[in-house]
Enzyme design. Structure first.
Site, short mmCIF file in Angstrom:
data_model
loop_
_atom_site.label_atom_id
_atom_site.label_comp_id
_atom_site.label_asym_id
_atom_site.label_seq_id
_atom_site.Cartn_x
_atom_site.Cartn_y
_atom_site.Cartn_z
N ARG A 187 0.82 -1.23 0.00
CA ARG A 187 0.00 0.00 0.00
C ARG A 187 0.85 1.28 0.00
NH1 ARG A 187 -2.60 -3.30 3.57
NH2 ARG A 187 -4.53 -4.17 2.76
N LYS A 191 2.53 11.50 -10.62
CA LYS A 191 1.70 10.58 -11.41
C LYS A 191 2.56 9.38 -11.77
CE LYS A 191 -1.60 13.01 -14.35
NZ LYS A 191 -1.84 13.22 -15.77
N GLU A 249 8.60 19.38 -24.39
CA GLU A 249 7.83 19.65 -23.16
C GLU A 249 8.22 20.99 -22.55
OE1 GLU A 249 5.24 17.93 -22.38
OE2 GLU A 249 5.59 16.03 -23.44
N LYS A 305 6.48 23.25 -13.76
CA LYS A 305 5.56 22.11 -13.57
C LYS A 305 5.26 21.93 -12.08
CE LYS A 305 4.15 17.50 -14.47
NZ LYS A 305 4.34 16.17 -15.03
N GLU A 354 -5.33 16.62 -10.65
CA GLU A 354 -5.81 16.99 -11.98
C GLU A 354 -7.30 17.34 -11.98
OE1 GLU A 354 -4.56 14.14 -14.92
OE2 GLU A 354 -4.35 15.70 -16.42
N ARG A 402 -4.15 21.68 -13.56
CA ARG A 402 -3.18 20.74 -14.14
C ARG A 402 -3.51 20.41 -15.60
NH1 ARG A 402 -0.35 16.09 -10.43
NH2 ARG A 402 0.99 15.21 -12.02
N ASN A 427 -1.91 19.55 -20.60
CA ASN A 427 -2.30 18.75 -21.76
C ASN A 427 -2.19 19.53 -23.07
OD1 ASN A 427 -2.88 16.43 -20.34
ND2 ASN A 427 -4.95 17.13 -19.85
N HIS A 431 -1.25 17.89 -26.30
CA HIS A 431 -1.29 16.44 -26.10
C HIS A 431 -2.55 15.78 -26.67
CE1 HIS A 431 2.26 17.22 -23.79
NE2 HIS A 431 2.42 15.94 -23.51
N HIS A 480 -1.37 12.86 -28.80
CA HIS A 480 -1.65 11.46 -28.46
C HIS A 480 -2.38 10.76 -29.59
CE1 HIS A 480 -1.36 12.15 -23.85
NE2 HIS A 480 -0.25 11.64 -24.33
N HIS A 514 7.71 10.91 -29.10
CA HIS A 514 6.67 11.61 -28.35
C HIS A 514 6.78 13.13 -28.52
CE1 HIS A 514 3.80 12.39 -25.19
NE2 HIS A 514 4.68 13.13 -24.54
N1 LIG Z 1 4.30 10.59 -14.89
C1 LIG Z 1 4.20 11.63 -15.69
O1 LIG Z 1 3.74 12.70 -15.30
C2 LIG Z 1 4.70 11.51 -17.11
C3 LIG Z 1 4.81 12.66 -17.91
C4 LIG Z 1 5.33 12.51 -19.19
C5 LIG Z 1 5.69 11.25 -19.65
N2 LIG Z 1 5.55 10.16 -18.85
C6 LIG Z 1 5.95 8.82 -19.32
O2 LIG Z 1 7.35 8.85 -19.57
C7 LIG Z 1 7.66 7.87 -20.55
C8 LIG Z 1 8.62 8.47 -21.56
O3 LIG Z 1 9.78 8.88 -20.89
P1 LIG Z 1 11.17 9.11 -21.65
O4 LIG Z 1 10.94 10.00 -22.80
O5 LIG Z 1 12.16 9.49 -20.63
O6 LIG Z 1 11.46 7.69 -22.32
P2 LIG Z 1 12.26 6.40 -21.83
O7 LIG Z 1 12.20 6.21 -20.38
O8 LIG Z 1 11.78 5.28 -22.70
O9 LIG Z 1 13.75 6.75 -22.22
C9 LIG Z 1 14.06 6.96 -23.58
C10 LIG Z 1 15.30 6.16 -24.01
O10 LIG Z 1 16.44 6.82 -23.50
C11 LIG Z 1 17.30 5.89 -22.85
N3 LIG Z 1 18.02 6.64 -21.82
C12 LIG Z 1 17.54 7.07 -20.63
N4 LIG Z 1 18.45 7.85 -20.03
C13 LIG Z 1 19.54 7.87 -20.85
C14 LIG Z 1 20.79 8.51 -20.79
N5 LIG Z 1 21.11 9.30 -19.76
N6 LIG Z 1 21.66 8.31 -21.82
C15 LIG Z 1 21.31 7.53 -22.88
N7 LIG Z 1 20.14 6.92 -23.00
C16 LIG Z 1 19.25 7.10 -21.99
C17 LIG Z 1 16.37 4.82 -22.36
O11 LIG Z 1 17.06 3.63 -22.18
C18 LIG Z 1 15.35 4.74 -23.49
O12 LIG Z 1 15.82 3.91 -24.50
C19 LIG Z 1 6.36 7.39 -21.14
O13 LIG Z 1 6.06 6.12 -20.63
C20 LIG Z 1 5.34 8.41 -20.63
O14 LIG Z 1 4.06 7.84 -20.47
C21 LIG Z 1 5.08 10.27 -17.59
#
Ligand SMILES: NC(=O)c1ccc[n+]([C@@H]2O[C@H](COP(=O)([O-])OP(=O)(O)OC[C@H]3O[C@@H](n4cnc5c(N)ncnc54)[C@H](O)[C@@H]3O)[C@@H](O)[C@H]2O)c1
Length: 359
Positions: A119, A141, A183, A224, A234, A238, A242, A245, A249, A262
């Site tokens: 939990r 989130k 972003e 943020k 949200e 918040r 979006n 997005h 999306h 993305h």
């Molecule tokens: N929780 C939230 O508020 C929120 C907001 C936006 C996005 N997200 C989520 O985040 C995810 C996308 O995140 P992302 O863009 O970081 O993608 P990711 O975590 O897939 O990382 C992108 C790539 O970069 C590589 N990588 C990471 N750090 C590295 C580094 N320092 N050097 C070299 N390679 C590196 C990873 O191995 C991966 O292949 C999605 O799942 C999305 O839904 C969440």
């Protein structure tokens, strides 16, 4: 080194930003050393930065390094269940800590494991992509994907600390860097105009300078943090996050998340939202031009997408954020003036998406 406080009352936490922030150790006191600590780390990041990570963790005798293969498909509920069983078999209790080291995929996944296990156990975020530093690691989130859709199962689980160590960005490929820039550009448009100036004064090469990145992350994550701390779950404000997005999306989803980054999808979505805002006479051409110039400077806008407007609009109809069957957008009335919950009739939308796809 810079810090931001995310003001969630007694759950307030600090974001430490800078080169070597992980090594500076301003987070380690959050780990209860009498209990176990799971470090869920991206396999890729471990390959690239293993020596650094192992050196930093050497002082944490109770830590288990649990590498996680990369890829959005690993951010799944089924995969999380394996981690729950693993933690249980290693004797993790309620006082345990989970540390995420990686991009948004690892952060969302490890955060979900931390939110659900027993939990909820303590959670520390160490984002290693620009997107995770400016966006995903801030706000609590956390989620995993199920076969029916992305981020469907999740929670709000604030971390105890976020450590944005800029040193990790050195190995981040440009295409991934651009996801974070998109972003930040969004944050610039919806409420942090000083980021527009920073983005205008730099390019993809110069923005990588550690002091510049530190400032970019500070302003963008700070923006943020300000938004999410006023609306943790949200319920209102918040929603401005979006911006770009809704259409973004839909484009990603039409392309089944293949062949488009993305950040490119969000940049396309922002362009469409700006065009809609212009068509309604809400937004000045000067701001639209500034957006086009910045998006071009960082090569954010995707071209030649094999899509048609009807497909994209159909996907928006199914967006989980649409209420009462209406497609709603965050539009823009000026820099720092987002307008949430704006219903957009399908004809108007199809015309804007058509224009965008025609280039
Ligand atoms: N929780 C939230 O508020 C929120 C907001 C936006 C996005 N997200 C989520 O985040 C995810 C996308 O995140 P992302 O863009 O970081 O993608 P990711 O975590 O897939 O990382 C992108 C790539 O970069 C590589 N990588 C990471 N750090 C590295 C580094 N320092 N050097 C070299 N390679 C590196 C990873 O191995 C991966 O292949 C999605 O799942 C999305 O839904 C969440």
């Amino acid at each position: 080194m810079k810090t931001i406080t995310v003001p969630f009352g007694e759950r307030a936490y600090r974001v430490t930003i800078g080169c070597g922030a992980l090594e500076s150790g301003d987070w380690a006191h959050f780990v209860d050393r009498r209990e176990r600590c799971a470090v869920i780390v991206s396999q890729r990041v471990l390959e690239l930065h293993g020596a650094y990570i192992e050196r930093v963790l050497a002082g944490l005798e109770s830590a288990d390094l649990l590498p996680m293969p990369d890829g959005e498909e690993r951010k799944s509920y089924a995969h999380a269940e394996r981690y729950f069983n693993e933690l249980l078999s290693r004797g993790y209790g309620r006082g345990a800590t989970v540390i995420a080291i990686g991009g948004g995929v690892v952060g969302d996944f490890a955060g979900f494991v931390a939110a659900a296990y027993m939990r909820g156990v303590r959670f520390i975020q160490v984002p290693t992509t620009l997107l995770a530093m400016v966006d995903a690691s801030i706000g609590g989130k956390v989620a995993v994907n199920i076969s029916a859709g992305k981020n469907i199962v999740g929670a709000f689980h604030q971390p105890a600390a976020v450590v944005a160590d800029i040193a990790f960005i050195e190995t981040l490929p440009d295409e991934e860097l651009k996801n974070g820039i998109a972003e930040s550009l969004k944050h610039a448009l919806i409420g942090e105009p000083s980021l527009c100036t920073m983005l205008r004064e730099n390019d993809l090469a110069s923005i990588r300078r550690p002091d510049t990145l530190e400032e970019l992350v500070f302003r963008s994550a700070g923006f943020k943090a300000g938004v999410v701390s006023q609306d943790e779950r949200e319920g209102g404000l918040r929603a401005i996050l979006n911006f770009g997005h809704t259409a973004g999306h839909a484009i990603e989803s039409c392309l089944e998340y293949r062949g488009i980054m993305h950040g490119a999808a969000v940049a396309a979505g922002m362009q469409i939202a700006i065009d809609l805002s212009r068509a309604r006479g809400l937004l000045d051409e000067r701001v639209a031009r500034e957006y086009r110039e910045l998006a071009a400077r960082y090569d954010l806008i995707p071209r030649g997408l094999a899509l048609n407007a009807a497909q994209v609009v159909a996907h928006m109809r199914y967006d989980k954020k649409n209420a009462g069957g209406e497609i709603r957008f965050v539009l823009l009335a000026g820099v720092g003036e987002p307008r949430i919950n704006q219903p957009v009739p399908e004809g108007e939308l199809r015309a804007a998406v058509d224009d965008f796809l025609a280039g």
